[in-house]
Design a protein around this motif. Structure first.
Motif, short mmCIF file in Angstrom:
data_model
loop_
_atom_site.label_atom_id
_atom_site.label_comp_id
_atom_site.label_asym_id
_atom_site.label_seq_id
_atom_site.Cartn_x
_atom_site.Cartn_y
_atom_site.Cartn_z
N ASP A 122 0.81 -1.23 0.00
CA ASP A 122 0.00 0.00 0.00
C ASP A 122 0.84 1.28 0.00
OD1 ASP A 122 -2.27 -1.57 0.04
OD2 ASP A 122 -2.66 -1.29 2.19
N ASN A 123 2.08 1.21 0.49
CA ASN A 123 2.85 2.43 0.71
C ASN A 123 4.18 2.54 -0.02
OD1 ASN A 123 1.27 3.92 2.93
ND2 ASN A 123 1.30 1.79 3.61
N ALA A 124 4.64 1.47 -0.63
CA ALA A 124 5.92 1.51 -1.36
C ALA A 124 5.64 1.51 -2.86
CB ALA A 124 6.78 0.31 -0.98
N TYR A 125 6.65 1.92 -3.62
CA TYR A 125 6.54 1.90 -5.08
C TYR A 125 6.36 0.47 -5.58
CZ TYR A 125 7.74 2.61 -9.97
OH TYR A 125 7.72 2.61 -11.33
N SER A 126 7.07 -0.48 -4.95
CA SER A 126 7.00 -1.90 -5.32
C SER A 126 7.39 -2.73 -4.11
CB SER A 126 7.95 -2.19 -6.49
OG SER A 126 8.07 -3.58 -6.68
N PRO A 127 6.73 -3.89 -3.93
CA PRO A 127 7.10 -4.77 -2.82
C PRO A 127 8.21 -5.76 -3.16
CG PRO A 127 5.17 -5.65 -3.89
CD PRO A 127 5.51 -4.35 -4.61
N LEU A 128 8.80 -5.67 -4.34
CA LEU A 128 9.81 -6.65 -4.76
C LEU A 128 10.97 -6.72 -3.77
CD1 LEU A 128 10.10 -6.05 -8.61
CD2 LEU A 128 8.92 -7.93 -7.43
N ILE A 129 11.43 -7.93 -3.52
CA ILE A 129 12.60 -8.18 -2.68
C ILE A 129 13.77 -8.38 -3.63
CG2 ILE A 129 13.62 -9.65 -0.91
CD1 ILE A 129 10.89 -9.05 0.16
N LEU A 130 14.79 -7.54 -3.52
CA LEU A 130 15.95 -7.63 -4.39
C LEU A 130 17.06 -8.38 -3.67
CD1 LEU A 130 15.29 -4.04 -5.16
CD2 LEU A 130 15.44 -5.69 -7.00
N VAL A 131 17.70 -9.28 -4.39
CA VAL A 131 18.83 -10.05 -3.85
C VAL A 131 19.99 -9.78 -4.79
CG1 VAL A 131 19.66 -12.32 -3.19
CG2 VAL A 131 17.22 -11.79 -2.99
N ILE A 132 20.99 -9.06 -4.28
CA ILE A 132 22.09 -8.57 -5.11
C ILE A 132 23.42 -9.11 -4.57
CG2 ILE A 132 23.23 -6.49 -6.00
CD1 ILE A 132 20.29 -6.70 -6.85
N LEU A 133 24.32 -9.45 -5.49
CA LEU A 133 25.68 -9.88 -5.13
C LEU A 133 26.62 -8.76 -5.54
CD1 LEU A 133 25.42 -13.52 -6.52
CD2 LEU A 133 24.91 -12.71 -4.22
N PRO A 134 26.80 -7.76 -4.67
CA PRO A 134 27.54 -6.56 -5.07
C PRO A 134 29.04 -6.75 -5.24
CG PRO A 134 26.94 -6.43 -2.76
CD PRO A 134 26.29 -7.66 -3.32
N ASN A 135 29.63 -7.77 -4.62
CA ASN A 135 31.09 -7.84 -4.66
C ASN A 135 31.65 -8.95 -5.54
OD1 ASN A 135 30.51 -9.99 -2.94
ND2 ASN A 135 32.22 -9.55 -1.56
N ILE A 136 30.84 -9.60 -6.37
CA ILE A 136 31.42 -10.64 -7.22
C ILE A 136 31.91 -10.10 -8.55
CG2 ILE A 136 30.08 -12.49 -6.16
CD1 ILE A 136 28.52 -12.59 -8.84
N LYS A 137 31.51 -8.87 -8.89
CA LYS A 137 31.91 -8.26 -10.16
C LYS A 137 33.43 -8.16 -10.28
CE LYS A 137 29.16 -4.67 -11.10
NZ LYS A 137 28.74 -3.32 -11.47
N ASN A 138 34.08 -7.82 -9.19
CA ASN A 138 35.53 -7.61 -9.19
C ASN A 138 36.32 -8.89 -8.90
OD1 ASN A 138 34.96 -4.90 -9.62
ND2 ASN A 138 34.87 -4.49 -7.43
N LYS A 139 35.62 -10.00 -8.76
CA LYS A 139 36.29 -11.26 -8.47
C LYS A 139 36.16 -12.17 -9.68
CE LYS A 139 35.73 -10.84 -3.53
NZ LYS A 139 35.32 -11.42 -2.29
#
Length: 164
Positions: A122-139
């Motif tokens: 009711d109050n957020a733009y979207s209820p989606l739950i994001l799961v991100i792997l931020p530190n594998i790009k540099n590995k």
């Protein structure tokens, strides 16, 4: 003996869904920061309830002040960032309750955050739950995706991170 060692390593590199619901490709998330993978590779979940569990065994390394973002680091130093909803910082923590603390060790499937899904819808733009792997790009890692549509929190493996 080598087979068991390999199985343990593969399991350690597996990322499970933190929420019950439906799989959503990151490219389709209605926020260019996430859909263009500026934060990192990952996926989203359209949640069916308000429980977030740990997608890996590891340590809680970050909890936002508003409890809508949390990061878990596994034994291989892979960070898994969980971001609940889009434009949810403006809710000032209203629907979110952290069930763990910074520095706490957690097991895969252990509850991390409880939230009011109806309030979020009711109050957020979207209820989606994001799961991100931020530190594998540099590995030196590659991702192997599983084909899943319906997700069970802490049980459905979404991807494996493998060394190249």
């Amino acid at each position: 003996m080598f087979k068991n060692s390999h199985q343990k390593k593969t399991e350690a590199h597996s990322i499970f869904t933190p929420a019950d619901g439906s799989f959503v490709s990151l490219e389709t998330v209605p926020d260019p920061i996430f859909s263009n993978k500026l934060v990192g590779e990952g996926f989203a979940v359209d949640p069916s309830n308000g429980i977030i569990v740990s997608p890996v065994t590891g340590e809680v390394t970050h909890i936002s002040q508003t409890n809508h973002v949390m990061t878990i680091r596994n034994a291989e130093d892979i960070d898994v960032l969980i971001h609940i909803g889009l434009e949810t910082a403006s809710l000032k923590g209203e629907p979110f309750k952290a069930l763990v603390q910074m520095g706490q060790s957690v097991k895969k499937g252990e509850p991390l955050i409880d939230f009011n899904l109806t309030y979020l819808k009711d109050n957020a733009y979207s209820p989606l739950i994001l799961v991100i792997l931020p530190n594998i790009k540099n590995k030196n890692y590659s991702i192997i995706w599983q084909d899943e549509v319906t997700l069970v929190a802490g049980e459905t493996k979404i991807l494996s991170v493998v060394e190249r």
